[in-house]
Design a protein around this motif. Sequence first.
Motif, PDB file in Angstrom:
ATOM      1  N   TRP A  22      10.293  22.327   7.186  1.00  0.00           N
ATOM      2  CA  TRP A  22      10.506  21.446   5.912  1.00  0.00           C
ATOM      3  C   TRP A  22      11.812  21.756   5.242  1.00  0.00           C
ATOM      4  CZ3 TRP A  22       7.000  17.803   6.079  1.00  0.00           C
ATOM      5  CH2 TRP A  22       6.951  16.848   4.966  1.00  0.00           C
ATOM      6  N   LYS A  23      11.987  20.974   4.430  1.00  0.00           N
ATOM      7  CA  LYS A  23      13.508  20.857   3.896  1.00  0.00           C
ATOM      8  C   LYS A  23      13.840  22.505   3.163  1.00  0.00           C
ATOM      9  CE  LYS A  23      11.597  19.063  -0.275  1.00  0.00           C
ATOM     10  NZ  LYS A  23      11.618  17.960  -1.233  1.00  0.00           N
ATOM     11  N   ASP A  24      14.999  22.650   3.086  1.00  0.00           N
ATOM     12  CA  ASP A  24      15.623  24.095   2.343  1.00  0.00           C
ATOM     13  C   ASP A  24      15.130  25.161   3.480  1.00  0.00           C
ATOM     14  OD1 ASP A  24      16.772  22.439   0.552  1.00  0.00           O
ATOM     15  OD2 ASP A  24      15.109  22.420  -0.712  1.00  0.00           O
ATOM     16  N   SER A  25      14.807  25.052   4.716  1.00  0.00           N
ATOM     17  CA  SER A  25      14.255  25.898   5.457  1.00  0.00           C
ATOM     18  C   SER A  25      13.003  26.733   5.242  1.00  0.00           C
ATOM     19  CB  SER A  25      15.341  27.127   5.549  1.00  0.00           C
ATOM     20  OG  SER A  25      16.502  26.724   5.952  1.00  0.00           O
ATOM     21  N   GLY A  26      12.254  25.789   4.339  1.00  0.00           N
ATOM     22  CA  GLY A  26      10.561  26.126   4.198  1.00  0.00           C
ATOM     23  C   GLY A  26       9.946  25.411   5.330  1.00  0.00           C
ATOM     24  N   TYR A  27       8.662  25.658   4.942  1.00  0.00           N
ATOM     25  CA  TYR A  27       7.574  25.354   6.018  1.00  0.00           C
ATOM     26  C   TYR A  27       6.419  24.624   5.315  1.00  0.00           C
ATOM     27  CZ  TYR A  27       9.735  27.961   9.903  1.00  0.00           C
ATOM     28  OH  TYR A  27      10.502  28.465  10.445  1.00  0.00           O
ATOM     29  N   ALA A  28       5.739  23.660   5.755  1.00  0.00           N
ATOM     30  CA  ALA A  28       4.851  23.063   5.293  1.00  0.00           C
ATOM     31  C   ALA A  28       3.452  22.922   6.184  1.00  0.00           C
ATOM     32  CB  ALA A  28       5.297  21.572   5.073  1.00  0.00           C
ATOM     33  N   PRO A  38      -1.058  14.607   3.680  1.00  0.00           N
ATOM     34  CA  PRO A  38      -0.300  15.517   2.601  1.00  0.00           C
ATOM     35  C   PRO A  38       0.029  16.643   3.314  1.00  0.00           C
ATOM     36  CG  PRO A  38      -2.411  15.066   1.932  1.00  0.00           C
ATOM     37  CD  PRO A  38      -2.524  14.377   3.278  1.00  0.00           C
ATOM     38  N   VAL A  39       0.904  17.221   2.719  1.00  0.00           N
ATOM     39  CA  VAL A  39       1.470  18.591   3.067  1.00  0.00           C
ATOM     40  C   VAL A  39       1.606  19.617   2.062  1.00  0.00           C
ATOM     41  CG1 VAL A  39       2.704  18.004   4.972  1.00  0.00           C
ATOM     42  CG2 VAL A  39       3.847  18.301   3.028  1.00  0.00           C
ATOM     43  N   LEU A  40       1.318  20.886   2.421  1.00  0.00           N
ATOM     44  CA  LEU A  40       1.511  21.948   1.276  1.00  0.00           C
ATOM     45  C   LEU A  40       2.610  22.534   1.455  1.00  0.00           C
ATOM     46  CD1 LEU A  40      -0.075  23.404  -1.050  1.00  0.00           C
ATOM     47  CD2 LEU A  40      -1.463  24.700   0.786  1.00  0.00           C
TER      48      LEU A  40
END
Length: 166
Positions: free
Chosen positions: A74-80, A49-51
């Motif tokens: 991650w999506k929308d230029s986020g990170y996980a 699972p990711v945060l």
Amino acid sequence: MSGGGHDSADDTIALPALGCLELRVHPQRGRGVFTRKAISSGTLVNISPVLVFGRTEYADHGRHTQLDHYTYCWKDSGYALALGLGSMFNHEGFGHENVGFTRDMSRSLIRYTALRDIGAGEELCICYGPNVWFDAVSDVQAGGSDGHSGAQEQSADEFMRGFGLE
Ligand SMILES: C[S@@+](CC[C@H](N)C(=O)[O-])C[C@H]1O[C@@H](n2cnc3c(N)ncnc32)[C@H](O)[C@@H]1O
């Protein structure tokens, strides 16, 4: 239940329990994931699972911390941040990694699958992408075959977006 890692109920994720994975310290790479027993190509070896961090939160805070050595795009230029073993896979160059990963954005998890038969005692490595931020040490013998079985699940585009790099 198939080997795909989720039950018919969308909110229930069955986790693989191989029982042969262990955390060991590699002399140059630090902690890594190793197997005590052989693993067949195509085996689902781990689900993490990711945060998820949004773009602004990550840019303002996360990237200035140790998190930046661990996070996946991650999506929308986020990170996980992958929780559990997902953060412990070390890197081998493209074509030499023995584990591939697929980001499941809707369920906020990453699946890791053996790309070839992996022998007892081997380290399980993913490929972070073409540009890494450290001097990469490889355990692959020069002149060896890449051993790929064609089970790579990432698209070229996903792959080039890399582990924590854009
Ligand atoms: C996601 S962490 C992997 C787990 C890490 N080894 C640990 O002990 O926490 C990524 C870090 O591992 C190290 N690393 C991973 N693959 C490596 C490699 N092929 N050669 C040298 N260092 C590596 C680098 O320090 C990198 O920043």
